[in-house]
Every structure is written in C-alpha cells, then in structure tokens.
Design a protein around this motif. Sequence first.
Motif, PDB file in Angstrom:
ATOM      1  N   UNK A 144       0.756  -1.206   0.061  1.00 49.75           N
ATOM      2  CA  UNK A 144      -0.177  -0.128   0.294  1.00 49.75           C
ATOM      3  C   UNK A 144       1.209   1.365   0.095  1.00 49.75           C
ATOM      4  N   UNK A 145       0.341   2.504  -0.105  1.00 50.88           N
ATOM      5  CA  UNK A 145       1.011   3.384  -0.562  1.00 50.88           C
ATOM      6  C   UNK A 145       0.806   4.685   0.589  1.00 50.88           C
ATOM      7  N   UNK A 146      -0.001   4.228   1.380  1.00 49.89           N
ATOM      8  CA  UNK A 146      -0.686   4.657   2.390  1.00 49.89           C
ATOM      9  C   UNK A 146       0.312   4.442   3.846  1.00 49.89           C
ATOM     10  N   UNK A 147       1.089   5.261   4.103  1.00 53.21           N
ATOM     11  CA  UNK A 147       1.701   4.815   5.367  1.00 53.21           C
ATOM     12  C   UNK A 147       0.936   4.247   6.350  1.00 53.21           C
ATOM     13  N   UNK A 148      -0.201   5.507   6.879  1.00 53.18           N
ATOM     14  CA  UNK A 148      -0.897   5.446   7.374  1.00 53.18           C
ATOM     15  C   UNK A 148      -1.045   4.354   8.074  1.00 53.18           C
ATOM     16  N   UNK A 161       2.084  -6.956   5.359  1.00 50.06           N
ATOM     17  CA  UNK A 161       1.704  -5.776   4.423  1.00 50.06           C
ATOM     18  C   UNK A 161       2.943  -4.321   4.909  1.00 50.06           C
ATOM     19  N   UNK A 162       3.228  -4.203   3.294  1.00 52.38           N
ATOM     20  CA  UNK A 162       5.041  -2.480   3.051  1.00 52.38           C
ATOM     21  C   UNK A 162       4.267  -1.925   3.153  1.00 52.38           C
ATOM     22  N   UNK A 163       4.790  -1.130   3.225  1.00 48.97           N
ATOM     23  CA  UNK A 163       4.924   0.510   2.081  1.00 48.97           C
ATOM     24  C   UNK A 163       5.361   0.812   1.315  1.00 48.97           C
ATOM     25  N   UNK A 164       4.747   1.558  -0.283  1.00 51.51           N
ATOM     26  CA  UNK A 164       5.324   1.306  -1.333  1.00 51.51           C
ATOM     27  C   UNK A 164       5.408   2.645  -1.182  1.00 51.51           C
ATOM     28  N   UNK A 165       6.199   3.500  -2.163  1.00 53.80           N
ATOM     29  CA  UNK A 165       5.867   4.504  -2.797  1.00 53.80           C
ATOM     30  C   UNK A 165       4.450   4.924  -4.018  1.00 53.80           C
ATOM     31  N   UNK A 166       3.904   6.186  -3.854  1.00 58.40           N
ATOM     32  CA  UNK A 166       2.913   5.436  -5.113  1.00 58.40           C
ATOM     33  C   UNK A 166       3.092   5.175  -6.378  1.00 58.40           C
ATOM     34  N   UNK A 167       4.306   5.871  -6.794  1.00 58.90           N
ATOM     35  CA  UNK A 167       4.906   5.379  -8.255  1.00 58.90           C
ATOM     36  C   UNK A 167       4.611   3.663  -8.671  1.00 58.90           C
TER      37      UNK A 167
END
Length: 131
Positions: A69-73, A107-113
Amino acid sequence: MIEVYTDGAANGDPGPSGAGIFIKKGKNNYHYAYPLGILSNHEAEFFAVIQALELCRKEFPEEILSFRSDSKLVVDVIEKGFTKNQKFLPLLQKIQEEAAHFSFFFIKWIPEKQNFHADKLSKKAIHLNKS
C-alpha cells in the motif's frame, strides 16, 4: 505467495470513493475496482485492504499474502495493531479478523509510483459509484 496491491481514493474528503486491488500470482494478474460510497480518502485506503482480504479469502484461501500500500497511515496502523482514531479502530479490527484466516499476512509501504495499477483501479471505481 501472491502480491496484493491496494489503493483507496476519494473524490472530495469525504466524497465518492473507490478501492483498487491489483494481484500478481505467478504470471497471472488480477484487477478489481470496487465503488465504496461516500468516505474520506483514509477510510477508502482501509476499506481497500479489507476488500482485498475478503477477496483473497474467497479466491486465494491457501495463499501467503504479501500486501503493498502507498498509505503510510494504513501500513503503520496495521503493523502496530493500534490506533487512537475511533473511526479507524473498527476498520483495523476487521483487517485483523480477515487476516487471521491466513497462515501468513504481510503488509509493506511502497511509493505511489509503484502502486499505479491499484491507483488507476481505485479511480475507476469512483466512477462506478455513479453508474
């Protein structure tokens, strides 16, 4: 293991919203766009994860799930298993309930791109609200 990319979007805050889910399983890709109704952008991000977990439970019940997900929150709340925000607490609890059906859920954060497929699908889903 399958890779599950999720994104939520809202047209307004709150406004018509949608969830986009892009799944990579080996050489196969799966695309899903779900209209969510009137939500804030953050709520749509949480609902995208919930929708994806429900979908995986039905379509890929034995898989190891690697969510992106690109949502850090959203990623932070899920990783910590805690939020003070009363609006997000029932959403976190639902995610935890759904994730418990799988042997492994990451789950891990990824950049929007890196999340462009799910982003495109979430925006498409907003327009499905109007259909």
